[in-house]
Design an enzyme around this catalytic site. Structure first.
Site, short mmCIF file in Angstrom:
data_model
loop_
_atom_site.label_atom_id
_atom_site.label_comp_id
_atom_site.label_asym_id
_atom_site.label_seq_id
_atom_site.Cartn_x
_atom_site.Cartn_y
_atom_site.Cartn_z
CE LYS A 114 -3.99 -2.22 1.98
NZ LYS A 114 -4.70 -2.53 3.29
CE LYS A 194 -5.35 -7.78 -7.05
NZ LYS A 194 -5.47 -7.16 -5.50
CE LYS A 197 -11.08 -1.43 -4.26
NZ LYS A 197 -11.72 -1.83 -2.99
P1 ADP Z 1 -8.56 -3.73 -4.77
O1 ADP Z 1 -7.34 -4.25 -5.12
O2 ADP Z 1 -9.33 -3.26 -5.99
O3 ADP Z 1 -8.34 -2.67 -3.64
P2 ADP Z 1 -9.43 -5.20 -2.54
O4 ADP Z 1 -7.76 -5.39 -1.83
O5 ADP Z 1 -10.19 -4.49 -1.74
O6 ADP Z 1 -9.42 -4.90 -3.92
O7 ADP Z 1 -9.92 -6.68 -2.88
C1 ADP Z 1 -11.08 -7.14 -2.24
C2 ADP Z 1 -11.28 -8.59 -2.19
O8 ADP Z 1 -11.27 -8.88 -3.91
C3 ADP Z 1 -9.95 -9.43 -2.03
O9 ADP Z 1 -10.59 -10.67 -1.61
C4 ADP Z 1 -9.39 -9.94 -3.16
O10 ADP Z 1 -8.57 -10.95 -3.12
C5 ADP Z 1 -10.13 -9.79 -4.52
N1 ADP Z 1 -9.76 -9.20 -5.67
C6 ADP Z 1 -9.40 -7.83 -5.68
N2 ADP Z 1 -9.05 -7.82 -7.14
C7 ADP Z 1 -9.00 -8.89 -7.50
C8 ADP Z 1 -8.46 -9.50 -9.00
N3 ADP Z 1 -8.01 -8.31 -9.91
N4 ADP Z 1 -8.45 -10.55 -9.29
C9 ADP Z 1 -9.10 -11.37 -8.28
N5 ADP Z 1 -9.37 -11.09 -7.03
C10 ADP Z 1 -9.42 -9.77 -6.57
#
Ligand code: ADP
Ligand code: TRP
Length: 337
Positions: A114, A194, A197
């Protein structure tokens, strides 16, 4: 009697939920609601580590609730609540912090990620895994379905549960197991990294019309000319088509890629159509729910009540075992006050 397993997972309301969140986490949460006593919550305390605008946080929180319900979370089968309705979580987090070695936070990979992605290094972000451990331990969770990226945080929760039990008494907190969701590999974003957000490369689940079209059309592809054969395996558009298409349709599109004469523009249009169709029933339900916020509030109140009952039953023995006195409560096991 076999004990019904408690399942718990949470999602942060720190932006619009995207198809990576859906295929990587939410879809499995929804599927698992029948497999045990499921608790799902919106991790708004966690989002304070990155969102500093109250209106935005409130709006995101409501959006995540609507998204989850529209996609199939059923309040009759699971407990859905807001983390801020369970202040016992922060109470437990403090106590856990007193048995957490600083070195265990220093090894945290998601903190480092982060920071590398530009978030400010605040203490909340640093101790985030302690709050996450409290989320899990406060409801006596057995199973925590999360993506691969959360594995370390679940290990920390197990470790902190053991530490607290070691100091204050066996059985105070339960040992959770992670249940890593492996059904989908990482969903790529519009730039091939990947989908996340924090990379600004997402396709939101409920994007529609022009916005959806813009996002899909912006998926990066290579410069192979329209008439040439293409490799579906290396294409970002195809990686997303795979998620929505049944096997037969997937094979048909893959064959068109290999043949040539099928451009990335065609594939994007196909993806756009598939995605719209796939989420259409949920989008309709979401519109209905958004018109009936009293109903949504009732669901959250009911969820909060159930979660609080559970949390109190876990927290009370912890208060007592650690020697924390609450004068408003009938204290057993103590002669001082
Ligand atoms: P972001 O990366 O958008 O901030 P989060 O870290 O809040 O997303 O992820 C919330 C959930 O969604 C987690 O359990 C994460 O493993 C899953 N997740 C997030 N992005 C992906 C992705 N690109 N592919 C598969 N799973 C994802
Ligand atoms: N850290 C999780 C994420 O970013 C969200 C979360 C907070 C969570 N508390 C949790 C997940 C407890 C599982 C259990 O996706």
């Amino acid at each position: 009697m076999t004990h019904t397993k408690t399942i718990l997972s949470g999602i942060q309301p720190s932006g619009q939920l995207h198809i990576g969140n859906y295929f990587g986490a939410m879809r499995q949460h929804i599927a698992m609601q029948q497999s045990g006593d499921a608790f799902y919550f919106i991790a708004n305390y966690h989002s304070l580590t990155s969102v500093r605008d109250a209106d935005v946080l409130r709006q995101n929180t409501l959006d995540v609730v609507l998204d989850y319900l529209a996609l199939g979370l059923d309040p009759a089968q699971c407990t859905l609540y807001l983390q801020s309705d369970l202040p016992q979580t922060t109470e437990l987090a403090w106590i856990l912090g007193t048995v957490t070695p600083v070195s265990s936070m220093e090894k945290g990979v998601s903190y480092k990620d982060k920071i590398a992605n530009g978030l400010s290094p605040n203490i909340g972000l640093f101790t985030y895994p302690i709050l996450q451990a409290a989320d899990i331990l406060i409801v006596h969770a057995d199973l925590v379905p999360v993506g691969e990226d959360q594995k370390q945080n679940i290990e920390i929760a197990r470790d902190l549960s053991q530490r607290l039990n070691h100091y204050y008494g066996d059985g105070l907190l339960r040992q959770p197991e992670e249940s890593i969701l492996k059904s989908v590999a990482v969903v790529p974003g519009t730039d091939g990294r990947k989908m996340s957000k924090s990379y600004g490369n997402t396709i939101p689940i409920f994007a529609r019309g022009k916005e959806l079209k813009k996002r899909v059309m912006s998926i990066e592809t290579d410069s192979t000319p329209l008439e040439s054969p293409k490799d579906p395996k290396t294409c970002n558009v195809f990686a997303l088509i795979r998620l929505f298409a049944a096997e037969e349709k997937r094979e048909e599109i893959a064959a068109k890629y290999r043949e040539g004469g099928y451009g990335y523009g065609h594939a994007k249009k196909e993806l756009l159509g598939m995605m719209t169709e796939y989420f259409a029933p949920a989008a309709e339900r979401r519109d209905e729910l958004a018109k009936d916020l009293d109903y949504v509030r009732d669901i959250l109140r009911e969820g909060a009540k159930k979660a609080q009952e559970r949390a109190e039953s876990v927290m009370e023995p912890v208060r007592s075992a650690t020697g924390l006195i609450r004068t408003s409560m009938q204290n057993t096991n103590q002669s001082l006050l």
